[in-house]
Structure formats: C-alpha cells, structure tokens
Scaffold this motif. Structure first.
Motif, short mmCIF file in Angstrom:
data_model
loop_
_atom_site.label_atom_id
_atom_site.label_comp_id
_atom_site.label_asym_id
_atom_site.label_seq_id
_atom_site.Cartn_x
_atom_site.Cartn_y
_atom_site.Cartn_z
N ASN A 199 -4.96 -5.36 -3.98
CA ASN A 199 -4.14 -5.24 -2.78
C ASN A 199 -4.14 -6.53 -1.96
O ASN A 199 -3.15 -6.83 -1.27
CB ASN A 199 -4.63 -4.08 -1.92
CG ASN A 199 -4.23 -2.74 -2.52
OD1 ASN A 199 -3.99 -2.63 -3.72
ND2 ASN A 199 -4.16 -1.72 -1.68
N SER A 242 -0.89 2.21 -5.25
CA SER A 242 -1.52 1.11 -4.53
C SER A 242 -2.36 1.62 -3.37
O SER A 242 -3.19 0.89 -2.83
CB SER A 242 -0.45 0.14 -4.01
OG SER A 242 0.30 -0.40 -5.06
N ASN A 260 -1.46 -8.45 -3.55
CA ASN A 260 -0.22 -7.72 -3.83
C ASN A 260 0.17 -7.85 -5.30
O ASN A 260 1.33 -8.14 -5.64
CB ASN A 260 0.93 -8.22 -2.94
CG ASN A 260 0.85 -7.70 -1.53
OD1 ASN A 260 -0.15 -7.10 -1.14
ND2 ASN A 260 1.88 -7.95 -0.74
N ASP A 313 0.81 -1.22 0.00
CA ASP A 313 0.00 0.00 0.00
C ASP A 313 0.84 1.27 0.00
O ASP A 313 0.32 2.35 -0.30
CB ASP A 313 -0.92 0.02 1.22
CG ASP A 313 -2.01 -1.02 1.15
OD1 ASP A 313 -2.78 -1.14 2.12
OD2 ASP A 313 -2.10 -1.72 0.11
#
Length: 126
Positions: A74, A53, A77, A30
């Motif tokens: 997310n 992100s 990933n 993130d």
C-alpha cells in the motif's frame, strides 16, 4: 486519471518463476480491489486473482491456486503477482485492473473492473 502499469513479464522455461508488478495511481488505493487477468490467443480473458487493498484478502482461480501469490504494497500503491511452477498453459498477456469494489471478487469478470493496464506478455516454454 487512473493509471495501471504492469511490468515483469518475460520468457521462462516450464517450472520457472516470474513476478509481475502493477503500479497504480489516480485513485484511492485502499478503497479498491485489484485483479489480475490473463488472455491467451484465441481464448477468453480469465480472472486469475483478486486482492483487496483494504485487508489483503485474496481470491485465486483454481488453475493457479498453490502456484501464484498476490500481495500488495500500500505504501507504493503496487500489487504483485508471484508466479511459481509456471506451465506452458500459463502463457498469455497478463493484465491488472482496478475493481469498482473494495472487497475481493470470487470468479472475477471484466464487468467488475473499471480500468485496465496495457498488459505484459508471459511466455512459458516446455
């Protein structure tokens, strides 16, 4: 250890589509934007897109705007690059890279990115 692994490249006819994936690990997903770059033989590396992100905002190069779409997952990933209406001039090795920064970067350059994947070949025939 930061790792970025691209997949999804291949051979496609002009007008076709491919979806590239970039699986990331070894850093807080993130907190960093992810960029897609490409490099064709004899040409400089070109920044294609950059996605945050954190909030999903995206920059696209003019050469791909309206044809390519970047999105992130997310939970996995992973960052994707959906490439539609492919042209022979899109032929290149495509790389994903993790930025030093969390926000998107307009006109991204290699210097803005800390780590790179190994690349995946995209070939578009006319």
């Amino acid at each position: 250890e930061v790792q970025l692994v691209e997949s999804g490249g291949g051979f496609v006819q002009a007008g076709g589509s491919l979806r590239l994936s970039c699986a990331a690990s070894g850093f807080t997903f993130d907190d960093h934007a992810i960029g897609w770059f490409r490099q064709a033989p004899g040409k400089e590396r070109e920044g294609v897109s950059c996605i945050s992100s954190y909030d999903g905002s995206v920059y696209y190069a003019d050469s791909v705007k309206g044809r390519f779409t970047s999105a992130n997952d997310n939970a996995k990933n992973t960052v994707y690059l959906q490439m539609n209406s492919l042209k022979p001039e899109d032929t290149a090795v495509y790389y994903c890279a993790v930025s030093y920064y969390s926000g998107i970067i307009s006109l991204p350059s290699s210097a803005d990115f800390a780590s790179w994947g190994q690349g995946t070949q995209v070939t578009v025939s006319s």
